[in-house]
Design a protein around this motif. Sequence first.
Motif, PDB file in Angstrom:
ATOM      1  N   HIS A 117       0.834  -1.210   0.000  1.00  0.00           N
ATOM      2  CA  HIS A 117       0.000   0.000   0.000  1.00  0.00           C
ATOM      3  C   HIS A 117       0.874   1.268   0.000  1.00  0.00           C
ATOM      4  O   HIS A 117       0.538   2.253  -0.640  1.00  0.00           O
ATOM      5  N   SER A 146      -6.791   1.591   5.564  1.00  0.00           N
ATOM      6  CA  SER A 146      -7.509   0.577   4.793  1.00  0.00           C
ATOM      7  C   SER A 146      -8.667   0.021   5.615  1.00  0.00           C
ATOM      8  O   SER A 146      -9.028   0.579   6.653  1.00  0.00           O
ATOM      9  N   GLY A 148      -8.589  -2.812   7.140  1.00  0.00           N
ATOM     10  CA  GLY A 148      -8.057  -3.568   8.279  1.00  0.00           C
ATOM     11  C   GLY A 148      -7.061  -2.783   9.116  1.00  0.00           C
ATOM     12  O   GLY A 148      -6.736  -3.196  10.232  1.00  0.00           O
ATOM     13  N   GLU A 174     -12.934   0.340   8.226  1.00  0.00           N
ATOM     14  CA  GLU A 174     -13.940  -0.475   8.931  1.00  0.00           C
ATOM     15  C   GLU A 174     -15.011   0.449   9.532  1.00  0.00           C
ATOM     16  O   GLU A 174     -16.213   0.139   9.478  1.00  0.00           O
ATOM     17  N   LEU A 176     -15.889   3.347   8.405  1.00  0.00           N
ATOM     18  CA  LEU A 176     -16.730   3.849   7.311  1.00  0.00           C
ATOM     19  C   LEU A 176     -17.709   2.757   6.869  1.00  0.00           C
ATOM     20  O   LEU A 176     -18.885   3.027   6.613  1.00  0.00           O
ATOM     21  N   ASP A 177     -17.224   1.521   6.815  1.00  0.00           N
ATOM     22  CA  ASP A 177     -18.106   0.407   6.426  1.00  0.00           C
ATOM     23  C   ASP A 177     -19.243   0.228   7.444  1.00  0.00           C
ATOM     24  O   ASP A 177     -20.406   0.028   7.075  1.00  0.00           O
ATOM     25  N   PRO A 188     -18.938  -2.197  -0.070  1.00  0.00           N
ATOM     26  CA  PRO A 188     -18.175  -1.535   0.974  1.00  0.00           C
ATOM     27  C   PRO A 188     -18.657  -0.097   1.200  1.00  0.00           C
ATOM     28  O   PRO A 188     -19.000   0.606   0.253  1.00  0.00           O
ATOM     29  N   PRO A 191     -16.923   4.066  -0.147  1.00  0.00           N
ATOM     30  CA  PRO A 191     -17.336   4.822  -1.333  1.00  0.00           C
ATOM     31  C   PRO A 191     -18.782   5.314  -1.242  1.00  0.00           C
ATOM     32  O   PRO A 191     -19.120   6.364  -1.775  1.00  0.00           O
ATOM     33  N   GLY A 282      -3.766   2.614   0.844  1.00  0.00           N
ATOM     34  CA  GLY A 282      -4.904   1.878   1.411  1.00  0.00           C
ATOM     35  C   GLY A 282      -6.197   2.392   0.806  1.00  0.00           C
ATOM     36  O   GLY A 282      -6.261   3.525   0.294  1.00  0.00           O
ATOM     37  N   GLY A 283      -7.241   1.555   0.875  1.00  0.00           N
ATOM     38  CA  GLY A 283      -8.502   1.842   0.206  1.00  0.00           C
ATOM     39  C   GLY A 283      -9.101   3.206   0.497  1.00  0.00           C
ATOM     40  O   GLY A 283      -9.669   3.849  -0.391  1.00  0.00           O
ATOM     41  N   VAL A 284      -8.960   3.687   1.742  1.00  0.00           N
ATOM     42  CA  VAL A 284      -9.574   4.970   2.109  1.00  0.00           C
ATOM     43  C   VAL A 284      -8.880   6.134   1.373  1.00  0.00           C
ATOM     44  O   VAL A 284      -9.467   7.195   1.168  1.00  0.00           O
ATOM     45  N   ALA A 286      -8.509   6.291  -1.595  1.00  0.00           N
ATOM     46  CA  ALA A 286      -9.222   6.504  -2.870  1.00  0.00           C
ATOM     47  C   ALA A 286     -10.250   7.629  -2.722  1.00  0.00           C
ATOM     48  O   ALA A 286     -10.793   8.104  -3.710  1.00  0.00           O
ATOM     49  N   ALA A 315      -5.064   2.542  -4.902  1.00  0.00           N
ATOM     50  CA  ALA A 315      -5.178   2.750  -3.453  1.00  0.00           C
ATOM     51  C   ALA A 315      -5.876   1.537  -2.831  1.00  0.00           C
ATOM     52  O   ALA A 315      -5.466   1.023  -1.796  1.00  0.00           O
ATOM     53  N   THR A 316      -6.933   1.070  -3.489  1.00  0.00           N
ATOM     54  CA  THR A 316      -7.613  -0.141  -3.013  1.00  0.00           C
ATOM     55  C   THR A 316      -6.770  -1.364  -3.416  1.00  0.00           C
ATOM     56  O   THR A 316      -5.855  -1.254  -4.242  1.00  0.00           O
TER      57      THR A 316
HETATM   58  O1  KG4 Z   1      -6.979  -1.361   1.113  1.00  0.00           O
HETATM   59  P1  KG4 Z   1      -8.325  -1.979   0.935  1.00  0.00           P
HETATM   60  O2  KG4 Z   1      -8.845  -2.158  -0.471  1.00  0.00           O
HETATM   61  O3  KG4 Z   1      -8.430  -3.359   1.638  1.00  0.00           O
HETATM   62  C1  KG4 Z   1      -7.776  -3.606   2.872  1.00  0.00           C
HETATM   63  O4  KG4 Z   1      -6.544  -3.832   2.861  1.00  0.00           O
HETATM   64  O5  KG4 Z   1      -8.500  -3.507   3.898  1.00  0.00           O
HETATM   65  O6  KG4 Z   1      -9.343  -1.057   1.765  1.00  0.00           O
HETATM   66  C2  KG4 Z   1     -10.699  -1.345   1.820  1.00  0.00           C
HETATM   67  C3  KG4 Z   1     -11.369  -0.229   2.609  1.00  0.00           C
HETATM   68  C4  KG4 Z   1     -12.848  -0.491   2.868  1.00  0.00           C
HETATM   69  O7  KG4 Z   1     -13.104  -0.237   4.224  1.00  0.00           O
HETATM   70  C5  KG4 Z   1     -13.541   0.509   1.967  1.00  0.00           C
HETATM   71  O8  KG4 Z   1     -14.773   0.952   2.463  1.00  0.00           O
HETATM   72  C6  KG4 Z   1     -12.529   1.624   1.919  1.00  0.00           C
HETATM   73  O9  KG4 Z   1     -11.285   0.987   1.875  1.00  0.00           O
HETATM   74  N1  KG4 Z   1     -12.687   2.470   0.737  1.00  0.00           N
HETATM   75  C7  KG4 Z   1     -13.010   3.782   0.789  1.00  0.00           C
HETATM   76  C8  KG4 Z   1     -13.133   4.215  -0.553  1.00  0.00           C
HETATM   77  N2  KG4 Z   1     -12.894   3.160  -1.379  1.00  0.00           N
HETATM   78  C9  KG4 Z   1     -12.618   2.092  -0.569  1.00  0.00           C
HETATM   79  N3  KG4 Z   1     -13.193   4.590   1.829  1.00  0.00           N
HETATM   80  C10 KG4 Z   1     -13.518   5.863   1.566  1.00  0.00           C
HETATM   81  N4  KG4 Z   1     -13.680   6.360   0.335  1.00  0.00           N
HETATM   82  C11 KG4 Z   1     -13.506   5.579  -0.755  1.00  0.00           C
HETATM   83  N5  KG4 Z   1     -13.666   6.076  -1.970  1.00  0.00           N
END
Ligand code: KG4
Length: 341
Positions: A117, A146, A148, A174, A176-177, A188, A191, A282-284, A286, A315-316
Amino acid sequence: MITLAIETSCDETGVAIVESMSAFEHRIIINLLSSQIAVHKKYGGVVPGLAAREHTKNLPLLIKKALKEYGSARFDAIAYTNNPGLEPALLVGRTFAKTFGYARNTPVYPINHLYGHIVACFASGNQRSKIKNQKSLFPAIALVISGGHTQLYVMFSFQKIELLGETVDDAVGEALDKGARVLGLSYPGGPEIEKLARMGHEGAFTFPSPMISSPNFQFSFSGLKTALLYKARDLQKNEKKLGNQTKADLAFAYQKAAFDVLETKTKRALQEYQARSLFIGGGVAANCSLRKRFEKFFKEEFPKGLLFIPAPPFATDNAVMIALAHAVHIITSKGGKERAR
Ligand code: KG4
Ligand code: ZN
C-alpha cells in the motif's frame, strides 16, 4: 526486472505482471482484478471462508488470462501477499505462488501487504522525475488507511520503517463500512459514504474526532461509529425514517470527524520527524475528499516536501502494488542503487 504478483489477502483476487526499470519507474504489463463484493455484500462484510473459496476459483483463471495476454514465459520473480490479511484467503495465494514458482523454477517472494500500500503510488505516472534521489525522500511519514489498518510509520529508508502508532480498535475503513451500515448503505461503505457526503451540509451535525488531542500516534474509531448509531436512533424517534438530506448531513459529519483526526496526527508526525515526504496508501486513500484535504495542507504547510498518493484504482487492493513492493525493496536495497539492471 519483471515480476508476476498475486494478491489474495481479502476480497479481491489480483494478478499483475510489472516491469520495473528502476525503483520509481514501472511499466504495468498486466493488471487483473476479480472482485468478490457481490458475494460478500449480503453479509455486510467479508466472510473469510467464502473469500478463500472465491480466490481458489478465480486465481487459476486470472493467471491463465495473464499469461495468455503477456504472451511470454519470462519473469524474474513471483511475489505474493504473505501477510497481513485473512489467513484462509492468504493461504490460497501463498500455496499457489509457491507451487507455481517451483514448477517454473522462478524465485518466490513473500510480500507485506501494507508495504505494498505504501509504495502503490509508484504505479502511475513517472514518479522518478519528482525524485532527485532516494535519500532526498527520507525521513518520510507513511499513513496506511484501509479496511483492516490505520497506521502511521516513520521511514528512514525503504527498508528501515518504524511503526509510530495505529488504531486501538477499528480501522478507519472499517468505521466507514460500519457507519454506512447504520445509514442503510451497502458494502463496501467507504465509497457509499463518500458519495452521500458530497450532498451533505457542513455544520448540520458534528461528531467528536476520537483521540485527536492525545499526545501519541494512536487512533480509535469504534466510539465514532457508536456516536453515529445513537444520533441516527435519536433522529429516527422524531423522523421515523431518516430523510436523504439528513443521511447526507450525517455522512458528511462522520467522514469529516474521521478525516480530521487522520490529518491532525499525520501533520504532527511530519513536524516531529521533520519529514521530507509523505506516503499515503490503502482503500480509504481513494476518497476524493481525503485526497483533496491532504493535498491542500501539504502544499500549504510543507511546500518543499513530496506527497505520494496512489491513483484511486491503486489505493484499493490490487496486485500491481505487490509487484511494486517486491521491486522497490529489491532495487533500493542493492546498495542504494535505483536502477534495476
Ligand atoms: O486497502 P483496501 O482495499 O483493503 C484492505 O486492505 O483492507 O481497503 C478497503 C477499505 C474499505 O473499508 C472501503 O470501504 C474503503 O477501503 N474504501 C473507501 C473508498 N474506497 C474504498 N473509503 C472511503 N472512500 C472511498 N472512496
Ligand atoms: Zn489493502
